[in-house]
Design a protein around this motif. Structure first.
Motif, PDB file in Angstrom:
ATOM      1  N   ARG A  22       0.840  -1.198   0.000  1.00 25.12           N
ATOM      2  CA  ARG A  22       0.000   0.000   0.000  1.00 25.12           C
ATOM      3  C   ARG A  22       0.882   1.258   0.000  1.00 25.12           C
ATOM      4  O   ARG A  22       1.858   1.343   0.730  1.00 25.12           O
ATOM      5  N   GLU A  67       2.804   2.231  -2.431  1.00 27.47           N
ATOM      6  CA  GLU A  67       4.001   2.067  -3.247  1.00 27.47           C
ATOM      7  C   GLU A  67       3.732   2.532  -4.684  1.00 27.47           C
ATOM      8  O   GLU A  67       2.619   2.406  -5.200  1.00 27.47           O
ATOM      9  N   THR A  82      -1.443   4.374  -3.946  1.00 26.78           N
ATOM     10  CA  THR A  82      -0.744   3.241  -4.544  1.00 26.78           C
ATOM     11  C   THR A  82      -0.860   3.370  -6.061  1.00 26.78           C
ATOM     12  O   THR A  82      -1.964   3.548  -6.578  1.00 26.78           O
ATOM     13  N   MET A 111      -6.242   2.112  -5.698  1.00 22.92           N
ATOM     14  CA  MET A 111      -5.069   1.985  -6.547  1.00 22.92           C
ATOM     15  C   MET A 111      -5.281   2.788  -7.820  1.00 22.92           C
ATOM     16  O   MET A 111      -6.392   2.844  -8.360  1.00 22.92           O
TER      17      MET A 111
END
Length: 267
Positions: A30, A32, A187, A155
């Motif tokens: 999470r 990244e 993310t 995301m």
């Protein structure tokens, strides 16, 4: 501990005997930022489309936040190279449409506040009531980015979102994207062909190899290497080439793209 995103044994074949790629496995935590880089035809966009739920893999599984991905979802925001804005709607209404889809119970005032917050974040407040035809290419991409962030997805998936922009516009939007990602702890999984863009934005860079015929038969495309970005998190585009470790990292990626990413016959 389970990773936020887990890609396990992903393969895609249009011709059964020659998968575009096979056995692609990687994980993301999470918050990244991961870039994937490789030549055309290696399957980068197919992988992104599988993560988005817009395509299905021939085999393998993708699990995000404990659930298998099957079909599109507002939990994943997607920004393509073409902005995909509705030309008859203003900036405000383009983004409001997405926000209202995400939170159908919200009032008009709540939706407006959310739209205005993210339009301001990409520096487009003055253009909020303009239609796409009145905007430059860079401004349209900013709207696409604002729309993706405004639905607060778990995301963000970016498919070469700056590929069609001139270098100056591209640079300023990269800086904006970095700032927003740091602020929101988003993310992000992003496809790029630009080595410096990957080095600027990514925590890790996946180097992808094209499928090829070898002496031992056909070898599908794959993620050949995962490179961890050793440069400081606080890096800025203008200072990138002054940072210790920049040139070895850049040379490593370029050497891969020139020497290892394509089959020998394609050089």
């Amino acid at each position: 501990m389970q990773s936020f995103l887990s890609v396990e044994g992903l393969a895609k074949a249009f011709v059964p005997s020659k998968p575009v790629f096979a056995d692609v496995s990687f994980a993301m935590e999470r918050g990244e930022f991961v870039c994937i880089i490789g030549h055309s035809g290696c399957g980068k966009t197919t992988i992104l489309n599988v993560l988005a739920g817009l395509d299905t893999a021939s085999s393998g599984v993708v699990i995000m936040d404990g659930r298998e991905i099957s079909g599109p979802s507002l939990e994943r925001g997607v920004v393509f190279q073409s902005h995909a804005l509705m030309p008859w709607l203003t900036v405000r209404k383009n983004i409001a449409f997405a926000v209202a889809s995400r939170w159908p119970d919200w009032s008009r005032a709540q939706i407006d506040a959310q739209v205005e917050k993210f339009v301001a974040m990409v520096g487009l407040t003055a253009a909020i009531d303009k239609k796409p035809s009145q905007l430059s290419g860079g401004m349209k991409q900013r709207v696409g980015i604002a729309r993706a962030f405004a639905i607060q997805p778990k995301m963000l998936l970016l498919d070469e979102p700056f590929g069609a922009l001139d270098a100056l516009t591209r640079g300023s939007i990269q800086d904006e994207l970095m700032a927003i990602v740091r602020e929101t702890q988003q993310t992000v999984f992003m496809i790029t062909h630009d080595v410096d863009e990957a080095i600027l934005l990514a925590d890790r860079i996946l180097l992808m190899q094209n499928g090829s015929e070898t002496a031992n038969g056909y070898h599908p495309g794959s993620v050949a290497e995962v490179v961890v970005n050793p440069l400081p998190k606080s890096r800025k585009r203008a200072e990138l080439h002054h940072l210790n470790g920049y040139y070895p990292l850049r040379n490593h990626i370029v050497d891969f793209l020139v020497g290892k990413a394509l089959p020998a016959t394609a050089h």
